[in-house]
Each structure stands twice: as structure tokens, then as C-alpha cells.
Motif scaffolding. Structure first.
Motif, PDB file in Angstrom:
ATOM      1  N   ARG A 206       0.860  -1.188   0.000  1.00  0.00           N
ATOM      2  CA  ARG A 206       0.000   0.000   0.000  1.00  0.00           C
ATOM      3  C   ARG A 206       0.894   1.234   0.000  1.00  0.00           C
ATOM      4  O   ARG A 206       2.059   1.177   0.401  1.00  0.00           O
ATOM      5  N   GLN A 207       0.309   2.379  -0.396  1.00  0.00           N
ATOM      6  CA  GLN A 207       1.074   3.635  -0.438  1.00  0.00           C
ATOM      7  C   GLN A 207       0.739   4.481   0.788  1.00  0.00           C
ATOM      8  O   GLN A 207      -0.413   4.502   1.227  1.00  0.00           O
ATOM      9  N   TYR A 208       1.745   5.186   1.303  1.00  0.00           N
ATOM     10  CA  TYR A 208       1.529   6.133   2.407  1.00  0.00           C
ATOM     11  C   TYR A 208       2.316   7.414   2.132  1.00  0.00           C
ATOM     12  O   TYR A 208       3.523   7.372   1.861  1.00  0.00           O
ATOM     13  N   SER A 209       1.612   8.558   2.190  1.00  0.00           N
ATOM     14  CA  SER A 209       2.262   9.852   1.952  1.00  0.00           C
ATOM     15  C   SER A 209       3.233  10.141   3.080  1.00  0.00           C
ATOM     16  O   SER A 209       2.953   9.809   4.242  1.00  0.00           O
ATOM     17  N   THR A 222       1.831   8.372   8.265  1.00  0.00           N
ATOM     18  CA  THR A 222       0.716   8.331   9.222  1.00  0.00           C
ATOM     19  C   THR A 222      -0.363   7.453   8.623  1.00  0.00           C
ATOM     20  O   THR A 222      -0.805   7.694   7.494  1.00  0.00           O
ATOM     21  N   LYS A 224      -4.059   5.519   8.777  1.00  0.00           N
ATOM     22  CA  LYS A 224      -5.398   5.416   9.382  1.00  0.00           C
ATOM     23  C   LYS A 224      -5.862   3.975   9.277  1.00  0.00           C
ATOM     24  O   LYS A 224      -5.755   3.340   8.214  1.00  0.00           O
ATOM     25  N   VAL A 233     -18.206  -5.206   4.122  1.00  0.00           N
ATOM     26  CA  VAL A 233     -16.985  -4.408   3.968  1.00  0.00           C
ATOM     27  C   VAL A 233     -15.970  -4.830   5.041  1.00  0.00           C
ATOM     28  O   VAL A 233     -16.095  -4.459   6.203  1.00  0.00           O
ATOM     29  N   PRO A 234     -14.984  -5.656   4.659  1.00  0.00           N
ATOM     30  CA  PRO A 234     -14.016  -6.129   5.655  1.00  0.00           C
ATOM     31  C   PRO A 234     -13.072  -5.023   6.106  1.00  0.00           C
ATOM     32  O   PRO A 234     -12.971  -3.991   5.445  1.00  0.00           O
ATOM     33  N   GLY A 236      -9.582  -3.079   6.604  1.00  0.00           N
ATOM     34  CA  GLY A 236      -8.452  -2.961   5.690  1.00  0.00           C
ATOM     35  C   GLY A 236      -7.312  -3.871   6.132  1.00  0.00           C
ATOM     36  O   GLY A 236      -6.980  -3.915   7.311  1.00  0.00           O
ATOM     37  N   GLU A 237      -6.717  -4.575   5.172  1.00  0.00           N
ATOM     38  CA  GLU A 237      -5.732  -5.596   5.541  1.00  0.00           C
ATOM     39  C   GLU A 237      -4.417  -4.997   6.045  1.00  0.00           C
ATOM     40  O   GLU A 237      -3.919  -5.360   7.096  1.00  0.00           O
ATOM     41  N   VAL A 238      -3.848  -4.080   5.253  1.00  0.00           N
ATOM     42  CA  VAL A 238      -2.504  -3.606   5.597  1.00  0.00           C
ATOM     43  C   VAL A 238      -2.549  -2.601   6.751  1.00  0.00           C
ATOM     44  O   VAL A 238      -1.743  -2.668   7.687  1.00  0.00           O
ATOM     45  N   SER A 239      -3.528  -1.678   6.715  1.00  0.00           N
ATOM     46  CA  SER A 239      -3.577  -0.685   7.802  1.00  0.00           C
ATOM     47  C   SER A 239      -3.841  -1.386   9.133  1.00  0.00           C
ATOM     48  O   SER A 239      -3.247  -1.040  10.155  1.00  0.00           O
ATOM     49  N   THR A 280      -2.195  14.149   5.348  1.00  0.00           N
ATOM     50  CA  THR A 280      -0.765  13.781   5.416  1.00  0.00           C
ATOM     51  C   THR A 280       0.138  14.531   4.426  1.00  0.00           C
ATOM     52  O   THR A 280       1.156  15.079   4.851  1.00  0.00           O
ATOM     53  N   PHE A 398      -6.331   8.700  -2.462  1.00  0.00           N
ATOM     54  CA  PHE A 398      -5.724   7.608  -1.703  1.00  0.00           C
ATOM     55  C   PHE A 398      -6.218   6.246  -2.196  1.00  0.00           C
ATOM     56  O   PHE A 398      -6.550   5.364  -1.417  1.00  0.00           O
TER      57      PHE A 398
HETATM   58  C1  FAD Z   1      -0.787   7.996  -3.247  1.00  0.00           C
HETATM   59  C2  FAD Z   1      -1.442   7.435  -2.003  1.00  0.00           C
HETATM   60  C3  FAD Z   1      -1.133   7.964  -0.755  1.00  0.00           C
HETATM   61  C4  FAD Z   1      -1.744   7.467   0.391  1.00  0.00           C
HETATM   62  N1  FAD Z   1      -1.437   7.997   1.606  1.00  0.00           N
HETATM   63  C5  FAD Z   1      -2.020   7.521   2.733  1.00  0.00           C
HETATM   64  C6  FAD Z   1      -1.684   8.061   4.018  1.00  0.00           C
HETATM   65  O1  FAD Z   1      -0.897   8.976   4.138  1.00  0.00           O
HETATM   66  N2  FAD Z   1      -2.296   7.505   5.104  1.00  0.00           N
HETATM   67  C7  FAD Z   1      -3.213   6.489   4.995  1.00  0.00           C
HETATM   68  O2  FAD Z   1      -3.718   6.019   6.034  1.00  0.00           O
HETATM   69  N3  FAD Z   1      -3.536   5.974   3.788  1.00  0.00           N
HETATM   70  C8  FAD Z   1      -2.950   6.438   2.668  1.00  0.00           C
HETATM   71  N4  FAD Z   1      -3.268   5.897   1.449  1.00  0.00           N
HETATM   72  C9  FAD Z   1      -4.216   4.753   1.407  1.00  0.00           C
HETATM   73  C10 FAD Z   1      -3.451   3.440   1.682  1.00  0.00           C
HETATM   74  O3  FAD Z   1      -2.557   3.186   0.617  1.00  0.00           O
HETATM   75  C11 FAD Z   1      -4.383   2.227   1.789  1.00  0.00           C
HETATM   76  O4  FAD Z   1      -5.252   2.215   0.698  1.00  0.00           O
HETATM   77  C12 FAD Z   1      -5.171   2.236   3.085  1.00  0.00           C
HETATM   78  O5  FAD Z   1      -4.281   2.161   4.195  1.00  0.00           O
HETATM   79  C13 FAD Z   1      -6.130   1.030   3.140  1.00  0.00           C
HETATM   80  O6  FAD Z   1      -5.359  -0.136   2.953  1.00  0.00           O
HETATM   81  P1  FAD Z   1      -5.779  -1.483   3.703  1.00  0.00           P
HETATM   82  O7  FAD Z   1      -4.885  -2.575   3.199  1.00  0.00           O
HETATM   83  O8  FAD Z   1      -5.883  -1.287   5.144  1.00  0.00           O
HETATM   84  O9  FAD Z   1      -7.238  -1.714   3.177  1.00  0.00           O
HETATM   85  P2  FAD Z   1      -7.622  -2.689   1.980  1.00  0.00           P
HETATM   86  O10 FAD Z   1      -7.567  -4.079   2.442  1.00  0.00           O
HETATM   87  O11 FAD Z   1      -6.852  -2.280   0.811  1.00  0.00           O
HETATM   88  O12 FAD Z   1      -9.145  -2.282   1.801  1.00  0.00           O
HETATM   89  C14 FAD Z   1      -9.492  -0.995   1.289  1.00  0.00           C
HETATM   90  C15 FAD Z   1     -10.981  -0.833   1.326  1.00  0.00           C
HETATM   91  O13 FAD Z   1     -11.576  -1.765   0.454  1.00  0.00           O
HETATM   92  C16 FAD Z   1     -12.549  -2.505   1.156  1.00  0.00           C
HETATM   93  N5  FAD Z   1     -12.600  -3.886   0.651  1.00  0.00           N
HETATM   94  C17 FAD Z   1     -11.625  -4.800   0.770  1.00  0.00           C
HETATM   95  N6  FAD Z   1     -12.020  -5.970   0.212  1.00  0.00           N
HETATM   96  C18 FAD Z   1     -13.262  -5.747  -0.234  1.00  0.00           C
HETATM   97  C19 FAD Z   1     -14.224  -6.552  -0.878  1.00  0.00           C
HETATM   98  N7  FAD Z   1     -13.979  -7.831  -1.154  1.00  0.00           N
HETATM   99  N8  FAD Z   1     -15.422  -5.982  -1.192  1.00  0.00           N
HETATM  100  C20 FAD Z   1     -15.694  -4.706  -0.897  1.00  0.00           C
HETATM  101  N9  FAD Z   1     -14.818  -3.892  -0.270  1.00  0.00           N
HETATM  102  C21 FAD Z   1     -13.630  -4.413   0.040  1.00  0.00           C
HETATM  103  C22 FAD Z   1     -12.119  -2.476   2.607  1.00  0.00           C
HETATM  104  O14 FAD Z   1     -13.208  -2.641   3.484  1.00  0.00           O
HETATM  105  C23 FAD Z   1     -11.545  -1.098   2.735  1.00  0.00           C
HETATM  106  O15 FAD Z   1     -12.546  -0.153   3.006  1.00  0.00           O
HETATM  107  C24 FAD Z   1      -2.669   6.389   0.294  1.00  0.00           C
HETATM  108  C25 FAD Z   1      -2.962   5.839  -0.972  1.00  0.00           C
HETATM  109  C26 FAD Z   1      -2.349   6.357  -2.098  1.00  0.00           C
HETATM  110  C27 FAD Z   1      -2.688   5.743  -3.436  1.00  0.00           C
END
Ligand code: FAD
Ligand code: HEM
Length: 406
Positions: A206-209, A222, A224, A233-234, A236-239, A280, A398
Motif C-alpha cells: 500500500r502507499q503512504y504519503s 501516518t 489510518k 466491507v471487511p 483494511g488488511e494492511v492498515s 498527510t 488515496f
Molecule cells: C498515493 C497514495 C497515498 C496514500 N497515503 C495515505 C496516508 O498517508 N495515510 C493512509 O492512512 N492511507 C494512505 N493511502 C491509502 C493506503 O494506501 C491504503 O489504501 C489504506 O491504508 C487502506 O489499505 P488497507 O490494506 O488497510 O485496506 P484494503 O484491504 O486495501 O481495503 C481498502 C478498502 O476496500 C474494502 N474492501 C476490501 N475488500 C473488499 C471486498 N472484497 N469488497 C468490498 N470492499 C472491500 C475495505 O473494506 C476497505 O474499506 C494512500 C494511498 C495512495 C494511493
């Protein structure tokens, strides 16, 4: 530039290809991951595959590129590719991977459009693909060269120096190089990719600013925590993994910084508008301005659920305080329980959704937006009404860029 034999064919078949891009991109990913399941586990974001966002972003980019080519066959429309090239570079994508993607993408076009894809049509769309691919390969090569690395060699181990809880759902992580050398330079607004190994063995990225200015010995991100809202809506995996497991002293796999939403040099007025965790990149920009050009006029707008959920709330107020010509405008869905720290009192705090129609914004302002799409759409609309040129309004999303398709 598109060849004279391909231009009329692409023009004639663009409506049919464009109308089927949703199915084409779905089949493309399905077949590519059947051949290479490792790419879904270790490179692509599987949430964006599950919820369809990546398919939509790819379809939007192909449609925008092909449409621009048909309208101006003599030019290569690189403008739509900058964001993608930066994302690819942060993932370490290499030129050889374009062969695999091209094979599956063109295979999906043939599968969906059937007999309509004559050898001449296939050749014309192969040309479109390689114009796009070669443009991306060249941009990525330049980004790698600027970063001083070989193609794709962007990953390194970094140690978590410090972890701080910034709000109930947000934590920041200060990162430092394990060899003790200073971190690589970056531009305020850029991000890094972070790869973690999840309990099922998948290595998701995943990307983080970067949320502090460049020029320190460390970087800061930082994160969230994306909570589950219902059974569909599961979380988020990485956060969630980072919140549950990442602690000071541990190592994270982190890319070099990339990203094309960066603060321009100069002394013109700026407007930074963020919502929620979209704060961020703005923190990095403000922190940088406080050092290099504290006299720049800056209007800072931030929207959040409540003061308690506003991550980096006091830090934002302190940064604005260091810029004599900056003003801070805060909107909270609810202001109940707002503590009365002196820094925060200097801000204009309002209840409800952000509404900038009443603010004074000069027409030579350059604006940066970061937050959910509806927030950015509303602010952008208001800025255009204030007389800003569309070219002066920049944004960071994001997630995959769905601005064109939503
Ligand atoms: C350029 C850029 C900069 C970013 N900067 C930041 C930052 O500074 N800080 C920050 O916190 N984040 C930032 N993000 C977002 C970050 O990269 C992640 O996307 C975020 O942390 C969520 O990742 P996750 O793995 O926790 O969630 P994921 O597992 O990727 O899930 C994302 C969303 O999709 C939903 N989802 C997952 N599977 C399903 C499914 N089967 N059906 C329906 N919905 C589903 C989840 O419930 C969740 O709401 C940035 C992204 C980008 C592209
Ligand atoms: C011409 C060819 C290609 C096009 C048009 C293309 C297009 C895109 C687009 C539009 C995005 C979303 C960018 C964003 O808004 O965040 C993206 C992301 C991505 N691309 Fe490509 N791409 C191409 C080639 C490749 C190749 C060769 C690979 C490597 C196998 C690759 C891997 C990825 C990955 C892993 C992501 C991030 C996915 C995610 O976060 O969900 N792409 N690409």
C-alpha cells in the motif's frame, strides 16, 4: 504518434472497445492472475481487485489515452500517464513485465470482441498498447534514474524508530535507514509504498504519503486504520496489520519516494484542502514551507469528523502558526468536546461539511486537494467558481484514480 494505417481503425473501433472496457479489464486480470497468481499475492492490491477499483482505473486510463490519440494522432498523450508512472515506480515495475500485461490485455480484447478483431484491428490496438507502454517505460526509467537506482530497485528495509498514536484510529511511524545514513530526499507531497506479509503469507503493498518535510534524518508516515463497517466491507488488511503489529524497533519493507502531486516552487498563493487522513501530504508541504518560504500566503482548509478524530490537529495549527501569512479553516461534522488549546483557537472552526464559498481566494492561487472524491469534487467546483483555472487545481487520491470514471 499513431501510424496512418492504424489511426482510422482505432477511431472506428474505439466506441466498441470503449463500451466493453469493463469486461475486457475484468478478463485481463482474471487470465493474468491465473497464469501468475504470485502477482495478485505479492504485487497487486487484492482489495482493489475485489472491489473493482483497479479494473475501473485501468479502463479509464486506456479510454482517455486512446481517445486523446484519436483526436490528436500526431501527439503522444503523456499527460494522463504521470500519475500511473509514479505509482508503477513506487512498486518497482520493470519493462519486461509490460510484455505479459500486453499479451493478456490484447488477448482479452480479442476474446470480448470476437470476430470484429481482424488482424488489422489487432495490429492497430497492439500499436496503441505499445505507445502507452513505451511512454510509461520511458517515464519510469527517468524516475528510476532520478532516484539513482537501476530499473525497479526501489525497495529497502527501514527500521521503525518511533510510533505515536495520533487519534483513536491513526498512528504515525517514524522510519530510519538501518545503515544509519540519512534518508533519501523527496518532494513534499510524495509517498512511499510499504509491503507487509499478512497472516496468509500474501505480501501486500500500500502507499503512504510522507507526513513530515524532507531534509530530516528520518521519514514519517501516518496510517489510518480502515475499520470494517458491516459484514460486506471487511477491515483494511494492511492498515490493520500495521496498527496491530508495527512497533518501534521492527523492520518494514519500504520503497523510495515517488508521486507527482508536489509543491511548486515560487511565491504565489497556495490553498491546501484536505479531509480526514488526506491531511498527510499537506503536513509535509506546510512543514517544508515553514523552513523554505514562511512568507508565502497559504489558505489551509481541513474537514474531519470531530476534533478528537482529527489526526495531527495541534501539529497542523502549530505549522500554520509558523507561517505569518497563512490562515486555518476547520470544519467538523461535530465540534462537541473540542478542547480549547490556544493553537486551535486561532483557527476558524465551523460545524458541518466544508463549504469554502464564503472564503476569499485570489485567482492566482494554486490549489492542492486530498481526501475522499466527493469532498474534492465539491472543493474543486467551488474553486472554479472563485475563478481559478482548472489547471491550477491539483489533487491526490488515496486509491486508484477514479476521477474520470465516477
Ligand atoms: C498515493 C497514495 C497515498 C496514500 N497515503 C495515505 C496516508 O498517508 N495515510 C493512509 O492512512 N492511507 C494512505 N493511502 C491509502 C493506503 O494506501 C491504503 O489504501 C489504506 O491504508 C487502506 O489499505 P488497507 O490494506 O488497510 O485496506 P484494503 O484491504 O486495501 O481495503 C481498502 C478498502 O476496500 C474494502 N474492501 C476490501 N475488500 C473488499 C471486498 N472484497 N469488497 C468490498 N470492499 C472491500 C475495505 O473494506 C476497505 O474499506 C494512500 C494511498 C495512495 C494511493
Ligand atoms: C500500458 C500498460 C499499463 C497501463 C495502461 C497501466 C495502468 C495502470 C493504472 C491506470 C493504474 C492505477 C493508477 C492509480 O490511479 O493509482 C495502475 C496501477 C498498477 N499497475 Fe499498471 N498499467 C500498465 C502496466 C503495468 C504493468 C506491466 C504492471 C506489472 C505487472 C502493472 C502493475 C500495476 C500495479 C501493481 C498497480 C497498482 C495496483 C493497485 O494498487 O491496485 N501495470 N496501472
Amino acid at each position: 504518434m499513431l501510424s496512418t494505417q492504424s489511426a482510422p481503425i482505432v477511431r472506428a473501433t474505439l466506441p466498441a472497445v470503449g463500451a466493453s472496457l469493463g469486461t475486457i479489464t475484468e478478463l485481463f486480470y482474471r487470465h493474468m492472475f491465473e497464469e501468475r497468481p504470485d502477482l495478485l499475492r505479492g504485487l497487486f492490491n487484492r482489495a482493489n481487485q475485489a472491489n473493482g477499483a483497479q479494473r475501473e482505473a485501468l479502463a479509464g486510463a486506456v479510454a482517455a489515452f486512446a481517445t486523446a490519440l484519436v483526436e490528436h494522432p500526431d501527439k503522444r498523450p503523456d499527460a494522463v500517464l504521470g500519475r500511473i508512472a509514479n505509482k508503477h515506480a513506487s512498486l518497482g515495475i520493470t519493462p519486461d513485465q509490460y510484455v505479459l500485461v500486453g499479451r493478456h490485455l490484447l488477448g482479452a480484447v480479442k476474446e470480448v470482441l470476437g470476430d470484429a478483431v481482424t488482424p488489422a484491428v489487432a495490429a492497430a490496438w497492439d500499436e496503441v498498447y505499445w505507445l502507452m507502454a513505451n511512454a510509461l517505460i520511458a517515464m519510469e526509467a527517468r524516475l528510476y534514474a532520478e532516484a539513482g537506482v537501476e530499473n525497479g530497485v526501489v525497495w529497502h528495509d527501514m527500521e521503525i524508530d518511533e510510533r505515536t498514536e495520533e487519534s483513536p484510529d491513526t498512528a504515525s511511524f517514524v522510519l530510519r535507514r538501518r545503515d544509519g545514513l540519512p534518508t533519501e530526499p523527496f518532494l513534499p507531497g510524495q509517498y512511499v509504498s510499504v509491503q507487509v506479509e499478512l497472516p496468509d503469507g500474501a505480501q501486500q503493498i500500500r502507499q503512504y504519503s510522507l507526513s513530515a518535510a524532507p531534509g530530516h534524518k528520518t521519514w514519517r508516515i501516518t496510517v489510518k486504520r480502515e475499520r470494517s463497517t458491516d459484514d460486506l466491507v471487511p477491515e483494511g488488511e494492511v492498515s490493520s496489520w500495521l496498527h496491530a503489529h508495527a512497533r518501534a524497533g521492527q523492520t518494514l519493507k519500504v520503497s523510495l519516494p515517488f508521486g507527482d502531486l508536489v509543491l511548486p516552487d515560487g511565491d504565489g498563493p497556495l490553498l491546501l484542502a484536505s479531509a480526514g487522513i488526506g491531511i498527510t501530504p499537506m503536513l509535509s508541504m506546510l512543514d517544508h514551507l515553514a523552513t523554505v518560504s514562511p512568507d508565502r500566503p497559504v489558505t489551509v482548509i481541513h474537514a474531519d469528523r470531530s476534533p478528537a478524530q482529527h489526526a495531527h490537529r495541534l501539529e497542523l495549527a502549530e505549522l500554520v502558526h509558523q507561517l505569518p501569512r497563512a490562515s486555518l479553516h476547520l470544519w467538523y461534522e461535530t465540534v462537541a468536546g473540542a478542547p480549547g488549546e490556544p493553537e486551535a483557537q486561532a483557527a476558524h472552526v465551523r460545524e458541518g461539511r466544508a463549504d469554502i464559498t464564503g472564503l476569499t481566494v485570489s485567482q492566482d492561487t494554486t490549489a492542492f486537494l486530498c481526501g475522499p472524491l466527493p469532498f474534492m469534487r465539491a472543493v474543486r467546483g467551488d474553486l472554479l467558481t472563485h475563478g481559478l483555472s482548472p489547471a491550477a487545481v491539483h489533487y491526490e487520491l488515496f486509491g486508484p484514480d477514479l476521477w474520470l470514471s465516477k
